[in-house]
Design a protein around this motif. Structure first.
Motif, short mmCIF file in Angstrom:
data_model
loop_
_atom_site.label_atom_id
_atom_site.label_comp_id
_atom_site.label_asym_id
_atom_site.label_seq_id
_atom_site.Cartn_x
_atom_site.Cartn_y
_atom_site.Cartn_z
N LEU A 44 0.86 -1.18 0.00
CA LEU A 44 0.00 0.00 0.00
C LEU A 44 0.89 1.23 0.00
O LEU A 44 1.77 1.34 0.85
CB LEU A 44 -0.85 0.03 1.27
N ASP A 45 0.65 2.13 -0.92
CA ASP A 45 1.46 3.35 -1.01
C ASP A 45 2.95 3.05 -0.93
O ASP A 45 3.71 3.73 -0.27
CB ASP A 45 1.13 4.32 0.16
N GLY A 46 3.37 1.96 -1.56
CA GLY A 46 4.79 1.64 -1.59
C GLY A 46 5.30 0.99 -0.33
O GLY A 46 6.46 0.65 -0.23
N ARG A 47 4.44 0.80 0.69
CA ARG A 47 4.90 0.13 1.90
C ARG A 47 4.26 -1.23 2.00
O ARG A 47 3.10 -1.42 1.62
CB ARG A 47 4.57 0.97 3.14
N ARG A 48 5.02 -2.20 2.54
CA ARG A 48 4.49 -3.56 2.62
C ARG A 48 4.06 -3.88 4.04
O ARG A 48 4.73 -3.53 5.00
CB ARG A 48 5.55 -4.54 2.14
N VAL A 49 2.91 -4.54 4.15
CA VAL A 49 2.38 -4.93 5.45
C VAL A 49 1.88 -6.36 5.33
O VAL A 49 1.39 -6.77 4.28
CB VAL A 49 1.17 -4.04 5.84
N GLY A 50 2.03 -7.12 6.40
CA GLY A 50 1.53 -8.49 6.39
C GLY A 50 0.24 -8.62 7.18
O GLY A 50 0.04 -7.94 8.18
N PHE A 51 -0.65 -9.48 6.72
CA PHE A 51 -1.87 -9.80 7.46
C PHE A 51 -1.85 -11.29 7.75
O PHE A 51 -1.79 -12.11 6.83
CB PHE A 51 -3.11 -9.44 6.64
N VAL A 52 -1.91 -11.63 9.03
CA VAL A 52 -1.85 -13.05 9.39
C VAL A 52 -3.25 -13.65 9.34
O VAL A 52 -4.19 -13.13 9.94
CB VAL A 52 -1.27 -13.21 10.81
N VAL A 53 -3.39 -14.74 8.57
CA VAL A 53 -4.66 -15.46 8.49
C VAL A 53 -4.38 -16.93 8.72
O VAL A 53 -3.23 -17.37 8.72
CB VAL A 53 -5.32 -15.25 7.10
N ASP A 54 -5.45 -17.72 8.92
CA ASP A 54 -5.25 -19.15 9.16
C ASP A 54 -4.73 -19.86 7.92
O ASP A 54 -3.78 -20.61 7.97
CB ASP A 54 -6.56 -19.81 9.62
N SER A 55 -5.43 -19.63 6.81
CA SER A 55 -4.98 -20.26 5.58
C SER A 55 -5.49 -19.47 4.38
O SER A 55 -6.41 -18.67 4.49
CB SER A 55 -5.46 -21.71 5.50
N VAL A 56 -4.85 -19.74 3.25
CA VAL A 56 -5.23 -19.05 2.01
C VAL A 56 -5.90 -20.07 1.11
O VAL A 56 -5.37 -21.15 0.89
CB VAL A 56 -3.97 -18.47 1.33
N VAL A 57 -7.08 -19.74 0.60
CA VAL A 57 -7.82 -20.68 -0.24
C VAL A 57 -7.41 -20.51 -1.71
O VAL A 57 -7.10 -21.46 -2.40
CB VAL A 57 -9.34 -20.49 -0.10
#
Lengths: 169, 689
Positions: free
Chosen positions: B631-644
């Motif tokens: 976002l706007d050139g910055r990276r952020v992580g979002f922790v989730v259980d799993s990716v479908v």
């Protein structure tokens, strides 16, 4: 209250009755779209606890409200009789549909105007603004709800919690 | 069809013509010598006048007539374009717009009279000129540039119901020159099935005239949509008098005999070329060359004809909206089909499901592209705004637009109008200085506002920049402190200061003018843009100017999403901002002193636990996934259980009941009928920041 007069203007009105805990409530049949089984509700985060979540009603996403929680009567226990009453009403002048949880749906009753009385000022747990009228019948009272007041914008959105703060690092 | 329907069509058409007219007039203002533009203005006026009179808007016709006369003089080089002329023309456009909504409005309102008077004066009292003067035969014969046309006029059978008289049209054409008219009745049904209100006759007119094909076409201008009109040049007198067409050719051209029949007939004889070769008059090579030439001309003509046939269709926008809804539902059903196919593990069904998936995607892309409109139509509105407002404020401002051909979803364009108007008004009122101030500051007298649009990934960037005085940060801060928006002594970055402008109730203008400064501005603009899932950014250098960038999604209806699971709930993260997904072991990271930062390929990335952010009360699995977004050139992580996996997300609004929820931007129905919530990553990110 516009709806007070709306209920009382005709010579009679039809009311769908349902049970919340031990009490019988009713809504004007004209605002009821359908009644469906309780299933597949998705909880929406950061919403007041009486907002049960959203359901998929033939492709439309419809919010569901737990009336018992809303009226501070405790949470609705899920049973085979638990139903969602889909009601249609006006929010800010726009027609909106919403679901309301009921312990069980009973019947459609026709009440003469003469048996419907104004809500008593004291003696109910409910905010009197929510009540369109009280209908007498042999087995007791039916509390007819004012749908537009119960689901008004202020009532629904009052408590979106600022969760970001709770979880701030 | 009733008259109302026609009026409706006329109003719709006239509205479009007026818009075109306004655009041309404004362009003409910048480029007064452009005869092409003058011609465009003239044509638009002519059509408005003509069809106006036809559908009972005599008031409009009367007003436009006086103006049109002046532009005719300009067109013929007898008059130059002047500023008052353009001003009055623009005012006339406004009046005509009013007249369209209120047909009872007379052409004698003071402003209309003023306009008429002005143009009658400039137009030199030119009397209403008769459209076509009859031409005498003798006069005609001495004229040069004669052309003979064959005009086939097949009116639609309903033409009489539309109130047009085909006979008059035929007479009008005949009056253009030397004409022989034949009425053809081959389509006449037998007496039993004749409907007396219908027109079964069609006409063929052979016309020799010095007028151009367009002049002839003009006669049919109001019936051309319903009627079949063919105009062919059959003889342009350039090849001398001796190449008269053979009867076979004429019949063929008229379509009375088809080519096969004629060739069959001709084949019975030997071809003229072959006869020539036989007789030794021409060589075979010469004949081949001639035939090639013939072939070539024919091909070119066919190509040209094909090019002319490309046309567009006008469709009411509700129909398109409905189509998009249907496609949305189809996408949902298709997802369900695919899911069932996978579950059943039925090879044949899987094949069908895949095929359906491919078709649905194509259908989706196609439908979306139909809804795309060029943003230029919105831009041209602003030219007028800038012109009027700058005159009102005594400023000299030029609006420059780039990228008007950038396409964006119709619904986005519709909702974009108001915020853009507001931003441009702001630039005019607060940004650009008066000419005196500009000269004092060593700038060019004339200020510039640049409005540009361009694509960037799946978004559209719209920039509004001006070369005005820029935002006075000190003034903004002072005001914000006075209003209690910022506490004394807080240090704010430039970006934070500019963000204050979007705070509700903030307005820096000392005085409230009619243009802006009522303080209901920028917060509403930001809300509108965010409602479109867009963002707004301000950059400004004091004394140099301000640059506002809007970033908007291409479409609002369907997006590509990444389906993720937390607990047993599905969430969707817009795929366009997802960078990568990596496995995440909570236990392995706990050591890093409680800070929520993960190292990915030598880059430190902060992360957010969506589970706890969403208040989901359950134990997280040992191995989780981090979805890294940019976002706007910055990276952020979002922790989730799993990716479908990816999911065609048909966006459904959560409705008014949830309008205050910040972290969810909508919902989507999954293949199994359950609801997945769309995570508003932007809001969560800015909220936590």
């Amino acid at each position: 209250m516009e709806e007070n007069t709306a209920v009382k203007n005709g010579t009679s009105c039809q009311v769908l009755t349902f049970r919340l805990a031990e009490e019988v409530y009713g809504v004007d049949i004209m605002s009821v779209r359908e009644v469906m089984d309780f299933a597949g509700v998705t909880k929406v985060p950061h919403t007041p606890d009486f907002m049960v979540g959203v359901i998929n009603l033939r492709g439309n996403v419809v919010p569901v409200v737990d009336l018992k929680k809303k009226f501070r009567m405790g949470a609705t226990e899920r049973s085979v009789n638990t139903c969602i009453i889909i009601v249609e009403m006006q929010i800010d002048g726009e027609s909106t549909i919403l679901g309301a949880l009921a312990d069980s749906v009973q019947e459609v009753v026709e009440f003469e105007d003469s048996v419907i009385e104004d809500a008593p000022r004291i003696g109910t747990q409910l905010n009197t603004a929510f009540i369109a009228g009280m209908a007498k019948r042999e087995s007791g009272f039916v509390i007819i709800l004012n749908v537009n007041a119960v689901f008004s914008m202020n009532e629904l959105s009052a408590i979106a919690q600022p969760a970001a703060e709770e979880h701030a690092e | 069809m009733s008259a109302d329907v026609h009026q409706e069509v006329f109003i719709q058409e006239a509205t479009e013509l007026l818009q075109e007219l306004e655009e041309s007039l404004l362009e003409l203002d910048d480029n007064r010598e452009d005869m092409e533009l003058v011609a465009r203005v003239f044509r638009a006026m002519h059509t408005i006048k003509g069809s106006g009179a036809m559908f009972g808007f005599e008031n409009i016709a009367a007003l436009v007539h006086s103006i049109e006369t002046s532009y005719d003089l300009v067109r013929n080089g007898k008059l130059g374009i002047t500023k008052p002329m353009l001003d009055y023309s623009l005012k006339a456009c406004d009046i005509i717009k009013e007249m369209l909504t209120d047909p009872a409005m007379k052409a004698d309102s003071p402003l209309a009279l003023e306009i008429s008077a002005f143009f009658t004066e400039t137009g030199g009292q030119a009397p209403a000129k008769k459209v076509h003067e009859p031409v005498s035969k003798e006069a005609l014969l001495v004229r040069q540039n004669l052309t003979t046309f064959r005009i086939t006029f097949k009116p639609s059978p309903e033409i009489l119901l539309y109130g047009s008289n085909p006979e008059l049209l035929v007479k009008e054409v005949a009056a253009l020159g030397e004409a022989s008219v034949s009425a053809l009745t081959t389509h006449m049904p037998d007496l039993n099935s004749i409907e007396p209100e219908k027109c079964y006759t069609y006409w063929e007119i052979i016309l020799t005239t010095d007028k151009s094909e367009n002049d002839v076409r003009d006669v049919f201008i109001f019936v051309q949509d319903e009627s079949e009109i063919n105009i062919n040049i059959i003889d342009d007198f350039t090849g001398g008098g001796d190449n008269l067409k053979r009867i076979g050719e004429i019949l063929l051209e008229k379509g009375d005999i088809n080519n096969e029949d004629l060739t069959a007939l001709m084949d019975e004889r030997k071809l003229i070329g072959e006869v020539m070769v036989e007789k030794g008059l021409v060589s075979q090579d010469a004949l081949d060359a001639a035939l090639t030439e013939q072939q070539h001309v024919r091909q070119i003509r066919e190509q040209k004809a094909a090019a002319e046939n490309i046309s567009s269709v006008r469709v009411p926008s509700e129909k398109l909206d409905f189509l998009v809804d249907l496609v949305g539902e189809l996408v949902t059903v298709q997802a369900r089909l695919s899911q069932i196919a996978v579950k059943e593990n039925n090879q044949e069904m899987l094949k069908v499901a895949e095929e359906v998936e491919r078709l649905v995607w194509e259908l989706r892309d196609n439908t979306m592209s139909i809804r795309m409109l060029e943003i230029g139509s919105t831009f041209s509105k602003f030219k007028r705004l800038v012109r009027d407002l700058s005159a009102e404020l005594g400023k000299e401002i030029e609006l420059v637009t780039h990228g008007g051909e950038t396409e964006i979803d119709k619904t986005v364009i519709e909702k974009l109008g108001d915020p853009l108007v507001h931003l441009i008004r702001n630039s005019i009122d607060h940004g650009i200085e008066t000419p005196q101030e500009r000269i004092a500051a060593g700038k060019e007298e004339k200020g510039h506002i640049i409005l540009s649009a361009n694509h960037s990934g799946d978004s559209v960037l719209i920039e509004i920049s001006d070369d005005g005085k820029g935002i006075d940060k000190a003034a903004v801060l002072k005001k914000a402190k006075a209003k209690g928006l910022v506490s004394e002594g807080t240090e704010l970055s430039d970006k934070d200061v500019f963000d204050l402008i979007f705070a509700p109730g903030f307005s820096t203008a000392e005085k409230v003018s009619s243009v802006s400064g009522r303080g209901v501005g920028m917060d509403v603009v930001r809300r509108n843009i965010e409602a479109l899932r867009g963002t707004i950014d301000i950059a400004s250098v004091q004394g140099k100017g301000t640059n506002i960038t809007l970033k908007l999604p291409l479409t609002l209806a369907i997006i590509d999403g990444l389906l993720v699971v937390i607990d047993d709930q599905f969430f969707i993260i817009p795929l366009s901002i997802v960078n990568e997904c990596i496995e995440f072991n909570e236990a392995a990271h706990r050591s890093s002193s409680g800070r929520r930062i993960i190292m990915v390929r030598n880059e430190l990335i902060p992360y957010i636990h969506l589970r706890s952010f969403f208040n989901i009360q359950s134990e997280a699995p040992e191995i989780q996934q981090i979805v890294i977004i940019e976002l706007d050139g910055r990276r952020v992580g979002f922790v989730v259980d799993s990716v479908v996996g990816d999911h065609q997300t048909v966006i459904k609004s959560l409705g008014k009941a949830f309008k205050d929820i910040e972290c969810i931007s909508g919902a989507s129905v999954l293949g199994d009928g359950s609801v997945a919530l769309i995570v508003d990553v932007q809001k969560i990110y800015t909220g936590i920041e």
